[in-house]
Each structure stands twice: as structure tokens, then as C-alpha cells.
Write an enzyme that holds these catalytic residues in place. Structure first.
Site, short mmCIF file in Angstrom:
data_model
loop_
_atom_site.label_atom_id
_atom_site.label_comp_id
_atom_site.label_asym_id
_atom_site.label_seq_id
_atom_site.Cartn_x
_atom_site.Cartn_y
_atom_site.Cartn_z
N ASP A 48 0.83 -1.21 0.00
CA ASP A 48 0.00 0.00 0.00
C ASP A 48 0.87 1.27 0.00
O ASP A 48 0.69 2.16 0.85
CB ASP A 48 -0.91 0.03 1.24
CG ASP A 48 -1.68 -1.26 1.45
OD1 ASP A 48 -2.12 -1.84 0.46
OD2 ASP A 48 -1.83 -1.67 2.62
N GLU A 259 -11.54 -0.15 -2.94
CA GLU A 259 -10.70 0.43 -1.87
C GLU A 259 -9.56 1.21 -2.53
O GLU A 259 -9.49 1.33 -3.75
CB GLU A 259 -10.14 -0.67 -0.96
CG GLU A 259 -9.26 -1.68 -1.66
CD GLU A 259 -8.89 -2.88 -0.80
OE1 GLU A 259 -9.38 -3.03 0.33
OE2 GLU A 259 -8.08 -3.70 -1.27
O1 FUB Z 1 -3.03 -3.62 3.55
C1 FUB Z 1 -4.31 -3.91 4.06
C2 FUB Z 1 -5.34 -3.62 3.03
O2 FUB Z 1 -5.10 -4.41 1.87
C3 FUB Z 1 -5.33 -2.22 2.52
O3 FUB Z 1 -5.84 -1.29 3.40
C4 FUB Z 1 -6.10 -2.43 1.27
O4 FUB Z 1 -6.10 -1.36 0.38
C5 FUB Z 1 -5.43 -3.65 0.72
O5 FUB Z 1 -4.25 -3.35 0.04
#
Ligand code: FUB
Length: 358
Positions: A48, A259
Site C-alpha cells: 500500500d 478500496e
Molecule cells: O493492507 C491492508 C489492506 O489491503 C489495505 O488497506 C487495502 O487497500 C489492501 O491493500
């Protein structure tokens, strides 16, 4: 030091290998797929990556992935991160410096677990780390921590930012104004809220997800206050429209928001890019204002090896870069490694799609 290296074949190929069958020339070519870019960090797992230029250098604010005994589920419980490291590089291609632990779970008074994807902003010489974590009720909220240095250490505010819910915050600076953008479905819990209010009884990854022909859930945006530690306004939805000007539908898994929302500005237009989650793209949409609406354009990044796809886009000395992650080093969903690639805006304003495999 590299912790482990398990090269796996490309995900689609692995899935296709359950039945013996004749191998076509196309499949043979896919079998030879290799990673186009190299991991930026090998001594710990990172994911991320939110990148910014501070003090003339590229600073990267990633999640710090760790081995966990928590079993994998559709709420992302296996992403059980406990601290953040900050990294910097003088320029693309230069050594990536690990500045060590910038913030730990135990030093965040309101948080209980899962330090997921963070981002950072600078204002008047102070640095603000925005991060999601589950509170003591196991609800994702967004917190902020402050430092005098881009690499931290950061000191967390005692409470999460009032009015926030869900996860994956990103901070967008537009001139004098700063905005916080956030949200994510399934493990990100956005589907548990109607009109920004938690709906009792919603518990699982799909409780509250609209039916396929209804408008998809969208990310949220709110201007930050002068202090950078509060929202200055009621959050608004960032509407993503299709080519007919209709909101993208919940059943349109190749285009709907899942997301990892990120905003950048290019040639006076606002680009909202995001992960489509279970279809594994980084898609993007363009609008005339940070508040949108945004019209879907295509993909910034094709699926990477690994389930999640999460990115940031940053300009450094006139060139643009995409930061993303995959699972090249571990072959495991929750143990990822960050990478970077050059990104091209084409003459018509579209982004040239990046393929992480060749
Ligand atoms: O790293 C945890 C979660 O996985 C992140 O918040 C999401 O975007 C995904 O990458």
C-alpha cells in the site's frame, strides 16, 4: 536482508493448471511471464505505498506486512499489521532508506488492531500521518499522528478523527486546501454504513453491499481543518460515473470502487484512481473538481500477483510515477512488497495502462 523468496507463477496461470490439457502458444507465452519491476524493499514486507515529495526527496508511507497466525477471510483479518516504517529515496533509482518504526499500534490510545494503508501530508513544516485501525469495538476509524519530520516518529492523537469510518485514507493537497479521501468495502466495512451512519446488525463482507443493478458504494472526501487533525466539513461521496453519466453499478466489478482511493491533479483535471478489489485492477476516473463527479476512463494498472492491488501516483521533477505492490518476494497474499514504475499521461489526458508482468 531478504526474508524469503518464493517465486510463484502468474496467478491466472496457477488457477488454470488444475486440469491437464493441451498448452496453446498463448498459454506458453503466459507461462513465461515475469515481473517487470523489482521490489523496492526486501528486508521487511511492505504494501500500500503512498508516495509524496517532501524536502526534495520521495518519501514512501507503506503498510508493514507481517506473518500472522490469524486465518485468511473475506474481512482481511490476515492483514494484521502492528506498526509503520517510513522510507525515502533521493530520486527514482536511488537507494531506498528505511527510517525505522514511525508509529506503533501500542502507542495509539484508541486502536486495537490492523494498521492498514496509511498516507501523509505536509503543512507549514509539520507532517501528518493518516492511518486506519480498528478501534476497541472492532470498527475501522481513521487516526492522525503528527511529527516535525517526514520520517517521524509520529505522535498519535488520542482519538480517531471525528466523522471518519472505514479505511484507506489518502491525503490530497490542492493549493492551500487539503482533503482526506477514504473508504473500502468488504474488510474495509464501508458497506456497514448508510448515509454515514452505522447500520446495526451488519457484520460480514457483503452485508449492506447494494444489489448488482444499484449504484455502487463510492469513496468519501472531506476538506481537512487548518489544524489538519479534524474534518472541516461533512464528508461527501465521490461519485464515479460510466460513459453514459450514470453511477457505476455495484455489479460492475471491473469498474466499481472497492478500496485504495488516490487523487492527483494533472493539466487542471482531477484523477481519482482506485482498486476494483475482487477484479484486481487499479482503475481511474477524471473530474473537474476534487469533489467530482468523475467519469470512468480505464485502468492504470493491470492485476498484480497477489489478491490486493493498491497504489499511489506522484510527480517528481516533471516525471510521473506509480507506486504499487505485489507478492513477488513471498508468494503469499498478506506478505507484499512495494514497487515503482514510470507512469505516462497521454496527449488526450488518458493514462497509459501499466502491465506489471511481461
Ligand atoms: O493492507 C491492508 C489492506 O489491503 C489495505 O488497506 C487495502 O487497500 C489492501 O491493500
Amino acid at each position: 536482508m531478504r526474508i524469503s523468496t518464493y517465486f510463484q507463477g502468474f496467478l491466472l496461470l496457477a488457477l488454470a493448471c488444475s486440469q491437464p490439457k493441451e498448452v496453446t502458444q498463448t498459454e506458453e507465452k503466459e507461462n513465461e511471464s515475469t515481473f517487470v519491476h523489482s521490489p523496492l524493499v526486501e528486508h521487511i514486507y511492505t504494501a500500500d505505498p503512498s508516495a509524496h515529495v517532501f524536502e526534495g526527496k520521495i518519501y514512501i508511507y507503506p503498510s508493514h506486512d507481517v506473518e500472522s497466525t490469524v486465518s485468511e477471510d473475506d474481512m482481511g483479518s490476515h492483514f494484521d499489521m502492528k506498526d509503520y516504517h517510513v522510507f525515502s529515496m533521493d530520486r527514482p533509482g536511488a537507494e531506498v532508506v528505511d527510517h525505522g518504526i514511525a508509529l506503533k499500534l501500542e502507542d495509539i490510545p484508541w486502536a486495537s488492531r490492523q494498521l492498514w494503508a496509511p498516507d501523509a501530508a505536509e503543512k507549514n513544516g509539520k507532517y501528518y500521518l493518516y492511518f486506519p485501525a480498528k478501534d476497541k469495538q472492532d470498527l475501522f476509524k481513521i487516526g492522525v499522528a503528527v511529527s516535525d519530520r517526514p520520517e517521524g516518529p509520529f505522535v498519535a492523537e488520542p482519538e480517531p478523527i471525528a466523522g471518519t469510518f472505514s479505511m484507506d485514507p489518502s491525503a490530497f493537497q490542492n493549493g492551500e486546501d487539503y482533503y482526506l479521501i477514504w473508504g473500502g468495502i468488504w474488510g474495509g466495512q464501508l458497506q456497514w454504513y448508510d448515509e454515514q451512519k452505522l447500520v446495526e446488525g451488519r457484520k460480514g463482507p457483503t452485508d449492506g453491499i447494494p444489489s448488482p443493478d444499484q449504484k455502487a458504494l463510492m469513496p468519501y472526501i472531506a476538506k481537512l481543518s487548518d489544524s489538519m487533525t479534524e474534518l472541516a466539513e461533512q464528508p461527501r461521496e465521490l461519485l464515479i460515473l460510466d460513459e453514459n453519466g450514470e453511477p457505476v453499478k455495484a455489479g460492475d466489478h471491473d469498474r466499481r470502487f472497492f478500496e485504495a482511493a488516490w487523487m492527483h491533479r494533472y493539466n487542471g483535471k482531477y484523477y481519482l484512481s482506485y482498486s476494483t478489489g475482487d477484479s484486481h485492477f487499479i482503475a481511474y476516473a477524471i473530474g473537474d473538481s476534487p469533489y467530482g463527479p468523475f467519469t470512468y476512463q480505464g485502468n492504470v494498472l493491470e492485476p498484480v500477483q497477489g489478491w490486493t492491488n493498491h497504489h499511489s501516483i506522484v510527480e517528481f521533477e516533471g516525471n510521473w510515477y506509480l507506486f504499487y505492490h505485489d507478492t513477488e518476494l513471498s508468494g503469499k497474499t498478506q506478505l507484499r512488497n512495494i514497487k515503482m514504475a514510470e507512469l505516462t499521461h497521454l496527449a488526450d489526458g488518458k493514462i497509459e495502462t501499466i502491465n506489471p508482468m511481461k
